[in-house]
Structure formats: C-alpha cells, structure tokens
Design a protein around this motif. Sequence first.
Motif, PDB file in Angstrom:
ATOM      1  N   ASN A 123      56.009  -8.327 -28.793  1.00 44.62           N
ATOM      2  CA  ASN A 123      55.124  -9.691 -28.978  1.00 44.62           C
ATOM      3  C   ASN A 123      55.344 -10.522 -27.630  1.00 44.62           C
ATOM      4  OD1 ASN A 123      53.540 -11.348 -30.270  1.00 44.62           O
ATOM      5  ND2 ASN A 123      54.741 -11.159 -32.238  1.00 44.62           N
ATOM      6  N   ALA A 124      54.649 -11.443 -27.324  1.00 48.06           N
ATOM      7  CA  ALA A 124      54.697 -12.518 -26.449  1.00 48.06           C
ATOM      8  C   ALA A 124      56.237 -13.250 -26.345  1.00 48.06           C
ATOM      9  CB  ALA A 124      53.744 -13.592 -26.660  1.00 48.06           C
ATOM     10  N   SER A 125      56.717 -13.045 -27.548  1.00 49.67           N
ATOM     11  CA  SER A 125      58.305 -13.735 -27.490  1.00 49.67           C
ATOM     12  C   SER A 125      59.478 -12.671 -26.943  1.00 49.67           C
ATOM     13  CB  SER A 125      58.506 -14.099 -28.992  1.00 49.67           C
ATOM     14  OG  SER A 125      58.531 -13.001 -29.898  1.00 49.67           O
ATOM     15  N   TYR A 126      58.803 -11.407 -26.700  1.00 41.30           N
ATOM     16  CA  TYR A 126      59.756 -10.137 -26.486  1.00 41.30           C
ATOM     17  C   TYR A 126      60.422  -9.796 -27.710  1.00 41.30           C
ATOM     18  CZ  TYR A 126      59.245 -11.439 -21.420  1.00 41.30           C
ATOM     19  OH  TYR A 126      58.921 -11.428 -20.177  1.00 41.30           O
ATOM     20  N   GLU A 127      59.746  -9.937 -28.685  1.00 40.02           N
ATOM     21  CA  GLU A 127      60.509  -9.237 -29.876  1.00 40.02           C
ATOM     22  C   GLU A 127      59.742  -7.909 -30.069  1.00 40.02           C
ATOM     23  OE1 GLU A 127      60.075  -9.797 -34.645  1.00 40.02           O
ATOM     24  OE2 GLU A 127      58.969 -11.052 -33.418  1.00 40.02           O
ATOM     25  N   PRO A 128      60.264  -6.780 -30.302  1.00 40.41           N
ATOM     26  CA  PRO A 128      59.787  -5.518 -30.592  1.00 40.41           C
ATOM     27  C   PRO A 128      58.967  -5.515 -31.784  1.00 40.41           C
ATOM     28  CG  PRO A 128      61.944  -5.218 -30.891  1.00 40.41           C
ATOM     29  CD  PRO A 128      61.656  -6.999 -30.291  1.00 40.41           C
ATOM     30  N   ILE A 129      57.674  -5.064 -31.863  1.00 36.66           N
ATOM     31  CA  ILE A 129      56.833  -5.107 -33.010  1.00 36.66           C
ATOM     32  C   ILE A 129      56.151  -3.796 -33.325  1.00 36.66           C
ATOM     33  CG2 ILE A 129      56.467  -7.493 -33.158  1.00 36.66           C
ATOM     34  CD1 ILE A 129      53.737  -7.111 -31.797  1.00 36.66           C
ATOM     35  N   ASN A 130      56.024  -2.803 -32.441  1.00 38.50           N
ATOM     36  CA  ASN A 130      55.353  -1.625 -32.483  1.00 38.50           C
ATOM     37  C   ASN A 130      55.775  -0.811 -31.556  1.00 38.50           C
ATOM     38  OD1 ASN A 130      53.579  -0.064 -34.126  1.00 38.50           O
ATOM     39  ND2 ASN A 130      51.451  -0.950 -33.099  1.00 38.50           N
ATOM     40  N   VAL A 131      55.316   0.566 -31.806  1.00 37.90           N
ATOM     41  CA  VAL A 131      55.266   1.654 -30.766  1.00 37.90           C
ATOM     42  C   VAL A 131      53.774   2.401 -30.819  1.00 37.90           C
ATOM     43  CG1 VAL A 131      55.924   4.060 -30.251  1.00 37.90           C
ATOM     44  CG2 VAL A 131      57.579   2.272 -31.186  1.00 37.90           C
ATOM     45  N   CYS A 132      53.238   2.413 -29.586  1.00 33.68           N
ATOM     46  CA  CYS A 132      51.811   3.014 -29.527  1.00 33.68           C
ATOM     47  C   CYS A 132      51.848   4.070 -28.305  1.00 33.68           C
ATOM     48  CB  CYS A 132      50.936   1.957 -29.257  1.00 33.68           C
ATOM     49  SG  CYS A 132      50.854   1.246 -27.691  1.00 33.68           S
ATOM     50  N   ALA A 133      50.784   4.836 -28.564  1.00 33.68           N
ATOM     51  CA  ALA A 133      50.538   5.820 -27.192  1.00 33.68           C
ATOM     52  C   ALA A 133      50.400   5.150 -25.945  1.00 33.68           C
ATOM     53  CB  ALA A 133      49.499   6.818 -27.775  1.00 33.68           C
ATOM     54  N   ALA A 134      50.854   5.683 -24.923  1.00 36.63           N
ATOM     55  CA  ALA A 134      50.582   5.335 -23.577  1.00 36.63           C
ATOM     56  C   ALA A 134      48.856   5.011 -23.399  1.00 36.63           C
ATOM     57  CB  ALA A 134      51.056   6.479 -22.339  1.00 36.63           C
ATOM     58  N   ARG A 135      48.086   5.829 -23.960  1.00 35.04           N
ATOM     59  CA  ARG A 135      46.761   5.705 -23.708  1.00 35.04           C
ATOM     60  C   ARG A 135      46.192   4.195 -24.280  1.00 35.04           C
ATOM     61  NH1 ARG A 135      42.007   9.260 -23.668  1.00 35.04           N
ATOM     62  NH2 ARG A 135      40.385   8.390 -24.192  1.00 35.04           N
ATOM     63  N   ARG A 136      46.772   4.015 -25.487  1.00 37.99           N
ATOM     64  CA  ARG A 136      46.444   2.622 -26.120  1.00 37.99           C
ATOM     65  C   ARG A 136      47.039   1.542 -25.430  1.00 37.99           C
ATOM     66  NH1 ARG A 136      42.639  -0.103 -28.377  1.00 37.99           N
ATOM     67  NH2 ARG A 136      43.443  -1.779 -29.531  1.00 37.99           N
TER      68      ARG A 136
END
Length: 202
Positions: A42-55
Amino acid sequence: MSGRIETEAGPPGRHAAGLFASAGMHRDSNGNALHAPVLVLNASYEPINVCAARRALVLVLKGVAMTEEENGHFLHAARIAMRVPSVIRLLEYRRIPHQSRALSRKNILLRDRNTCQYCATVLPSGELTLDHVIPRSRGGSSTWENLVACCHPCNRRKGNQFPVEVGMKLMREPRAFNLHTSRHIMRLMGRSDDKWRKYLFY
C-alpha cells in the motif's frame, strides 16, 4: 483481506496493452519473468497482496504504482526496455477490509501454495485441480472449508468418495483465506526473494 487489488486499477491502458501485445516483444533468458510473483505494498508500505510481474508492470505503466525493488530481469519491446519489479508500491492509499478473499480457484491454489493436499506434490497451477473434500454428489458445498488443491492422479483416485474411504488424508484442515493466512503466505514466498523481507517484518 481483499483480493481485488489487481482489478481496482481498471483494465490495462492502451500503451500498457500494446507493450505486452507487441509482436516485437521479447524477454530475457528467463521465460517465466512475467509470471514471477511481485509483492504489492500500500502507499503506507504495508504489504497487501501478491500479483504476477506482468500485472505489476501494467500498474507501473499506468502510474498507479511505482517500483520499489527489481528482480534483475528486463522486458524489451520495440520502444521501451523495463526492469521487471519484485516489489511495487501503490501511489495512493487504499483501504483494505480485513476480511476473507473472494472464493476462487486462484485463491484456493494460493492458500494451498500450489501443493496437492493429499500427496504434498507441488505443481504449476495448470497441473492442479480443485477437489471437494466432501463430494458435491454427497452433499458437499463449494466453500473454503471444503475445497482443496489437488493433483489429477489424487483427484481420480478419490473420485466421489470421502478421503477416509480410499485411505487418503488431508495435509491440513482447509480454512478461509483471511488476513493472517495472506501474511503467512507472503512471508513463505518472501523466503526466496531477499528484497521482500524488509517489507514483511522479518
């Protein structure tokens, strides 16, 4: 935890779509570079997700996110060469409800870490299916607690039976994909990428 970060930004922009559709595009020697996992902050540096490099590249090209860490690979197209990110950060803060992700094949496989829950074999997503622990023909429903990742041989062996009836046993009890589960999986995935660790509170 919501699983919609990948779609909230909308469809890829014309430039981003053209980049990936270009016939002149080529990748480095690692053919899986665009499928590599990327940590989303997130903008706050909180980890919120994992996505593929393409996305992740689409989000960066659209100005929705910026690259915080790179994975060492390059994406080359006719008029642009980009480093493939390992960690990206959203430029605007997004409120993420602390609730379960949407029930989907992708999220079941992510929860189960692409591992057959009967024989513990780790496989690519395309070589796994979903199994209803209690078969639908015997009253089982499509829920987090009744769906597990399963390889095709185990799926054929189990058929429309209960695991105990065919001498099979689950590795772990299936549960809903909540915030705690998401963070745990991020940390497990981060073990293979040192660049993730400082964001995952190791």
